[in-house]
Design an enzyme around this catalytic site. Structure first.
Site, short mmCIF file in Angstrom:
data_model
loop_
_atom_site.label_atom_id
_atom_site.label_comp_id
_atom_site.label_asym_id
_atom_site.label_seq_id
_atom_site.Cartn_x
_atom_site.Cartn_y
_atom_site.Cartn_z
CG ASN A 140 -3.45 -2.75 7.04
OD1 ASN A 140 -3.34 -2.30 5.90
ND2 ASN A 140 -4.49 -3.49 7.42
CG HIS A 196 -4.78 -6.54 -0.42
ND1 HIS A 196 -6.00 -6.67 0.20
CD2 HIS A 196 -4.81 -7.39 -1.49
CE1 HIS A 196 -6.73 -7.55 -0.48
NE2 HIS A 196 -6.03 -8.00 -1.50
CD GLU A 226 -8.28 -9.42 -3.91
OE1 GLU A 226 -7.09 -9.62 -3.60
OE2 GLU A 226 -9.21 -9.35 -3.07
CE LYS A 268 -3.76 -2.50 2.35
NZ LYS A 268 -4.60 -2.60 3.58
CE1 TYR A 316 -9.17 -3.62 0.73
CE2 TYR A 316 -8.43 -1.59 -0.33
CZ TYR A 316 -8.16 -2.73 0.43
OH TYR A 316 -6.89 -2.96 0.90
P1 DAT Z 1 -7.36 -7.37 5.48
O1 DAT Z 1 -6.63 -6.27 4.77
O2 DAT Z 1 -6.59 -7.90 6.66
O3 DAT Z 1 -7.84 -8.45 4.56
P2 DAT Z 1 -10.13 -6.44 5.51
O4 DAT Z 1 -10.29 -7.10 4.19
O5 DAT Z 1 -11.13 -6.76 6.58
O6 DAT Z 1 -8.67 -6.70 6.14
O7 DAT Z 1 -10.14 -4.84 5.34
C1 DAT Z 1 -9.46 -4.27 4.23
C2 DAT Z 1 -8.75 -3.02 4.69
O8 DAT Z 1 -9.71 -2.07 5.16
C3 DAT Z 1 -7.79 -3.24 5.87
O9 DAT Z 1 -6.53 -3.71 5.46
C4 DAT Z 1 -7.73 -1.84 6.44
C5 DAT Z 1 -9.16 -1.32 6.24
N1 DAT Z 1 -9.96 -1.59 7.45
C6 DAT Z 1 -10.52 -2.77 7.82
N2 DAT Z 1 -11.18 -2.66 8.98
C7 DAT Z 1 -11.04 -1.37 9.36
C8 DAT Z 1 -11.48 -0.60 10.48
N3 DAT Z 1 -12.22 -1.15 11.44
N4 DAT Z 1 -11.12 0.71 10.54
C9 DAT Z 1 -10.38 1.27 9.56
N5 DAT Z 1 -9.93 0.61 8.48
C10 DAT Z 1 -10.25 -0.69 8.38
MG MG Z 2 -9.25 -8.38 3.02
#
Ligand code: DAT
Ligand code: MG
Length: 151
Positions: free
Chosen positions: A114, A117, A128, A11, A51
């Site tokens: 974070n 991805h 994807e 990212k 997303y």
């Molecule tokens: P991951 O990236 O671990 O697969 P995810 O698919 O649930 O996690 O979410 C995608 C991204 O969205 C994640 O990397 C960061 C953002 N995100 C997820 N939950 C969040 C939250 N509660 N607050 C802010 N950003 C969030």
């Molecule tokens: Mg995810």
């Protein structure tokens, strides 16, 4: 165990903080095969499509701003069990819950920054990769180390 494909993306924060080499290195060392790689400025529409499952979340607009805030590194990786294994190498979504030794556990402190991805299923891996890469941007090849990596 099945040979799978996963979409891994560094990212904008990972690029800005100088972690491109470090992150690629972790997947390389594990023994996965890189089949696609590019630095890319993501358009808003693509970030929203990637997303789309999170569209209804309150953090969605901020997530789209973050992902489009600078160049990302798009990667396709292939290997036995690569989808789940890459998720383990990446660590928990909230970096404060991610184990030390994982990318997020070692390099990040906040969910909204974070660093990386990884696809969450083989189906999403394929979806994807097709979303982020054009035909001709992916390479099928046999690493010289292959007989030393798998029986
Ligand atoms: P991951 O990236 O671990 O697969 P995810 O698919 O649930 O996690 O979410 C995608 C991204 O969205 C994640 O990397 C960061 C953002 N995100 C997820 N939950 C969040 C939250 N509660 N607050 C802010 N950003 C969030
Ligand atoms: Mg995810």
């Amino acid at each position: 165990e099945e040979v799978e494909e996963t979409y891994i993306m560094i990212k904008p924060d990972g690029v800005q903080r100088g972690f491109v080499g470090e992150i690629i290195s972790r997947f390389e060392k594990k023994g996965f095969k890189l089949t696609g790689l590019k630095l890319f400025q993501c358009p808003k529409e693509l970030a929203e499509e990637h997303y789309k499952d999170l569209q209804s979340k309150s953090f969605f607009p901020k997530l789209i701003d973050y992902i489009t805030s600078g160049p990302v590194v798009c990667m396709a990786w292939e290997g036995i069990g690569v989808v789940a294994s890459a998720r383990k190498l990446i660590g928990a979504t909230n970096p404060l819950n991610a184990e030390p030794g994982t990318i997020r556990g070692d390099l990040a402190v906040q969910t909204g920054r974070n660093v990386v991805h990884g696809s969450d299923s083989p189906e999403n891996g394929k979806r994807e990769i097709a979303l982020w890469f054009k035909e001709g941007e992916l390479s099928s090849w046999t690493p010289a180390q292959q007989p030393w990596l798998t029986e």
